[in-house]
Write a protein that holds these residues in place. Structure first.
Motif, PDB file in Angstrom:
ATOM      1  N   GLY A   5      16.313 -16.594  -0.138  1.00 30.37           N
ATOM      2  CA  GLY A   5      15.106 -15.792  -0.294  1.00 30.37           C
ATOM      3  C   GLY A   5      14.726 -15.665  -1.748  1.00 30.37           C
ATOM      4  N   VAL A   6      13.635 -14.963  -1.962  1.00 28.68           N
ATOM      5  CA  VAL A   6      13.160 -14.676  -3.309  1.00 28.68           C
ATOM      6  C   VAL A   6      12.584 -13.271  -3.284  1.00 28.68           C
ATOM      7  CG1 VAL A   6      10.859 -15.670  -2.938  1.00 28.68           C
ATOM      8  CG2 VAL A   6      11.790 -15.549  -5.246  1.00 28.68           C
ATOM      9  N   GLY A   7      12.722 -12.552  -4.396  1.00 26.56           N
ATOM     10  CA  GLY A   7      12.317 -11.159  -4.346  1.00 26.56           C
ATOM     11  C   GLY A   7      11.509 -10.681  -5.526  1.00 26.56           C
ATOM     12  N   LEU A   8      10.965  -9.495  -5.313  1.00 32.49           N
ATOM     13  CA  LEU A   8      10.213  -8.784  -6.327  1.00 32.49           C
ATOM     14  C   LEU A   8      10.790  -7.373  -6.391  1.00 32.49           C
ATOM     15  CD1 LEU A   8       7.743  -8.811  -8.233  1.00 32.49           C
ATOM     16  CD2 LEU A   8       6.377  -8.085  -6.292  1.00 32.49           C
ATOM     17  N   ALA A   9      11.328  -6.990  -7.553  1.00 37.77           N
ATOM     18  CA  ALA A   9      11.987  -5.692  -7.702  1.00 37.77           C
ATOM     19  C   ALA A   9      11.072  -4.706  -8.424  1.00 37.77           C
ATOM     20  CB  ALA A   9      13.293  -5.847  -8.468  1.00 37.77           C
ATOM     21  N   LEU A  10      11.068  -3.474  -7.924  1.00 36.78           N
ATOM     22  CA  LEU A  10      10.317  -2.386  -8.540  1.00 36.78           C
ATOM     23  C   LEU A  10      11.295  -1.381  -9.124  1.00 36.78           C
ATOM     24  CD1 LEU A  10       7.796  -1.640  -5.648  1.00 36.78           C
ATOM     25  CD2 LEU A  10       7.371  -3.005  -7.689  1.00 36.78           C
ATOM     26  N   ASP A  11      11.126  -1.045 -10.395  1.00 40.49           N
ATOM     27  CA  ASP A  11      11.929  -0.008 -11.032  1.00 40.49           C
ATOM     28  C   ASP A  11      11.099   1.265 -11.052  1.00 40.49           C
ATOM     29  OD1 ASP A  11      13.471   1.654 -12.595  1.00 40.49           O
ATOM     30  OD2 ASP A  11      13.565   0.301 -14.318  1.00 40.49           O
ATOM     31  N   ALA A  12      11.465   2.229 -10.230  1.00 41.39           N
ATOM     32  CA  ALA A  12      10.720   3.484 -10.138  1.00 41.39           C
ATOM     33  C   ALA A  12      11.017   4.405 -11.323  1.00 41.39           C
ATOM     34  CB  ALA A  12      11.032   4.192  -8.832  1.00 41.39           C
ATOM     35  N   GLU A  13      12.035   4.079 -12.104  1.00 39.25           N
ATOM     36  CA  GLU A  13      12.433   4.826 -13.288  1.00 39.25           C
ATOM     37  C   GLU A  13      12.807   6.284 -13.001  1.00 39.25           C
ATOM     38  OE1 GLU A  13       9.707   4.324 -16.528  1.00 39.25           O
ATOM     39  OE2 GLU A  13       9.961   2.158 -16.517  1.00 39.25           O
ATOM     40  N   LEU A  14      13.061   6.600 -11.739  1.00 35.01           N
ATOM     41  CA  LEU A  14      13.537   7.924 -11.355  1.00 35.01           C
ATOM     42  C   LEU A  14      14.226   7.792 -10.018  1.00 35.01           C
ATOM     43  CD1 LEU A  14      11.450   9.434  -8.995  1.00 35.01           C
ATOM     44  CD2 LEU A  14       9.928   8.938 -10.889  1.00 35.01           C
ATOM     45  N   ASP A  15      15.117   8.711  -9.767  1.00 31.19           N
ATOM     46  CA  ASP A  15      15.759   8.739  -8.458  1.00 31.19           C
ATOM     47  C   ASP A  15      14.895   9.580  -7.535  1.00 31.19           C
ATOM     48  OD1 ASP A  15      17.950   7.136  -8.867  1.00 31.19           O
ATOM     49  OD2 ASP A  15      19.215   8.759  -9.572  1.00 31.19           O
ATOM     50  N   ALA A  16      14.459   8.993  -6.435  1.00 33.19           N
ATOM     51  CA  ALA A  16      13.619   9.702  -5.470  1.00 33.19           C
ATOM     52  C   ALA A  16      13.940   9.190  -4.078  1.00 33.19           C
ATOM     53  CB  ALA A  16      12.144   9.490  -5.788  1.00 33.19           C
ATOM     54  N   VAL A  17      13.546   9.948  -3.087  1.00 28.57           N
ATOM     55  CA  VAL A  17      13.670   9.512  -1.700  1.00 28.57           C
ATOM     56  C   VAL A  17      12.345   8.852  -1.338  1.00 28.57           C
ATOM     57  CG1 VAL A  17      14.022  10.222   0.681  1.00 28.57           C
ATOM     58  CG2 VAL A  17      15.260  11.381  -1.155  1.00 28.57           C
ATOM     59  N   PHE A  18      12.366   7.544  -1.217  1.00 27.17           N
ATOM     60  CA  PHE A  18      11.150   6.797  -0.895  1.00 27.17           C
ATOM     61  C   PHE A  18      10.993   6.684   0.609  1.00 27.17           C
ATOM     62  CE2 PHE A  18      12.453   5.211  -5.099  1.00 27.17           C
ATOM     63  CZ  PHE A  18      11.382   5.728  -5.820  1.00 27.17           C
ATOM     64  N   ARG A  19       9.758   6.784   1.086  1.00 32.47           N
ATOM     65  CA  ARG A  19       9.526   6.743   2.529  1.00 32.47           C
ATOM     66  C   ARG A  19       8.680   5.554   2.977  1.00 32.47           C
ATOM     67  NH1 ARG A  19       4.436   8.844   3.425  1.00 32.47           N
ATOM     68  NH2 ARG A  19       3.603  10.057   1.703  1.00 32.47           N
ATOM     69  N   GLU A  20       7.864   4.988   2.084  1.00 37.27           N
ATOM     70  CA  GLU A  20       7.008   3.857   2.475  1.00 37.27           C
ATOM     71  C   GLU A  20       6.830   2.884   1.320  1.00 37.27           C
ATOM     72  OE1 GLU A  20       3.807   5.957   5.532  1.00 37.27           O
ATOM     73  OE2 GLU A  20       3.139   5.306   3.553  1.00 37.27           O
ATOM     74  N   LEU A  21       6.707   1.619   1.698  1.00 35.02           N
ATOM     75  CA  LEU A  21       6.301   0.575   0.772  1.00 35.02           C
ATOM     76  C   LEU A  21       5.096  -0.101   1.404  1.00 35.02           C
ATOM     77  CD1 LEU A  21       6.773  -1.105  -1.808  1.00 35.02           C
ATOM     78  CD2 LEU A  21       8.144  -2.649  -0.391  1.00 35.02           C
ATOM     79  N   ARG A  22       3.968  -0.044   0.719  1.00 36.21           N
ATOM     80  CA  ARG A  22       2.769  -0.710   1.217  1.00 36.21           C
ATOM     81  C   ARG A  22       2.606  -2.034   0.491  1.00 36.21           C
ATOM     82  NH1 ARG A  22      -1.328   4.404   1.833  1.00 36.21           N
ATOM     83  NH2 ARG A  22      -0.035   5.486   3.368  1.00 36.21           N
ATOM     84  N   VAL A  23       2.451  -3.082   1.278  1.00 34.55           N
ATOM     85  CA  VAL A  23       2.331  -4.440   0.755  1.00 34.55           C
ATOM     86  C   VAL A  23       0.909  -4.915   1.021  1.00 34.55           C
ATOM     87  CG1 VAL A  23       3.213  -6.801   0.908  1.00 34.55           C
ATOM     88  CG2 VAL A  23       4.760  -4.868   1.296  1.00 34.55           C
ATOM     89  N   ARG A  24       0.289  -5.415  -0.018  1.00 31.68           N
ATOM     90  CA  ARG A  24      -1.044  -6.012   0.134  1.00 31.68           C
ATOM     91  C   ARG A  24      -0.908  -7.484  -0.251  1.00 31.68           C
ATOM     92  NH1 ARG A  24      -6.532  -3.956  -2.799  1.00 31.68           N
ATOM     93  NH2 ARG A  24      -7.893  -5.416  -1.733  1.00 31.68           N
ATOM     94  N   THR A  25      -1.308  -8.370   0.675  1.00 27.90           N
ATOM     95  CA  THR A  25      -1.122  -9.793   0.465  1.00 27.90           C
ATOM     96  C   THR A  25      -2.224 -10.612   1.147  1.00 27.90           C
ATOM     97  OG1 THR A  25       0.381 -11.668   0.850  1.00 27.90           O
ATOM     98  CG2 THR A  25       0.444  -9.889   2.468  1.00 27.90           C
ATOM     99  N   PRO A  26      -2.673 -11.691   0.505  1.00 28.01           N
ATOM    100  CA  PRO A  26      -3.597 -12.599   1.176  1.00 28.01           C
ATOM    101  C   PRO A  26      -2.864 -13.632   2.032  1.00 28.01           C
ATOM    102  CG  PRO A  26      -3.364 -13.263  -1.097  1.00 28.01           C
ATOM    103  CD  PRO A  26      -2.553 -12.002  -0.919  1.00 28.01           C
ATOM    104  N   THR A  27      -1.531 -13.645   1.956  1.00 31.29           N
ATOM    105  CA  THR A  27      -0.703 -14.596   2.698  1.00 31.29           C
ATOM    106  C   THR A  27      -0.191 -13.925   3.969  1.00 31.29           C
ATOM    107  OG1 THR A  27       0.037 -15.506   0.579  1.00 31.29           O
ATOM    108  CG2 THR A  27       1.259 -16.162   2.549  1.00 31.29           C
ATOM    109  N   SER A  28      -0.477 -14.485   5.112  1.00 27.71           N
ATOM    110  CA  SER A  28      -0.013 -13.925   6.383  1.00 27.71           C
ATOM    111  C   SER A  28       1.161 -14.710   6.939  1.00 27.71           C
ATOM    112  CB  SER A  28      -1.143 -13.953   7.415  1.00 27.71           C
ATOM    113  OG  SER A  28      -2.172 -13.091   7.026  1.00 27.71           O
TER     114      SER A  28
END
Length: 101
Positions: A5-28
């Protein structure tokens, strides 16, 4: 893909409880997994036990919201890991990632 696989990492720069990741893409039609970790530094590999799998999608498209099953645990890093390309495609385009806590 010539690898797992290949990935994209997000550094939120804080510790938090995340509940959603919204992805917007032109590739289906690509498959992906979402991992989180609370480590200060990005773990070197996906095999590192610090990563926790919190969401999967067998076929992402357009605007997709992925509910993150973090069991209330805090995280700093969020990784969108693309595991399968769409049929007859050699790449995936990501327009936007939005992380919600």
């Amino acid at each position: 893909l010539q690898k797992d696989g290949v990935g994209l990492a997000l550094d939120a720069e804080l510790d938090a409880v995340f509940r959603e990741l919204r992805v917007r893409t032109p590739t289906s039609g690509f498959a992906a997994q979402v991992y989180v970790t609370s480590e200060d530094a990005l773990p070197d590999s996906l095999d590192d036990p610090a990563w926790r799998l919190v969401a999967t999608t067998p076929s992402a498209s357009g605007r997709q919201t992925l509910d993150l099953d973090t069991a209330g645990q805090r995280s700093r890093w969020v990784l969108l890991w693309i595991t399968k390309l769409p049929l007859d495609e050699d790449r995936v385009e990501i327009s936007e990632l939005t992380l919600y806590r």
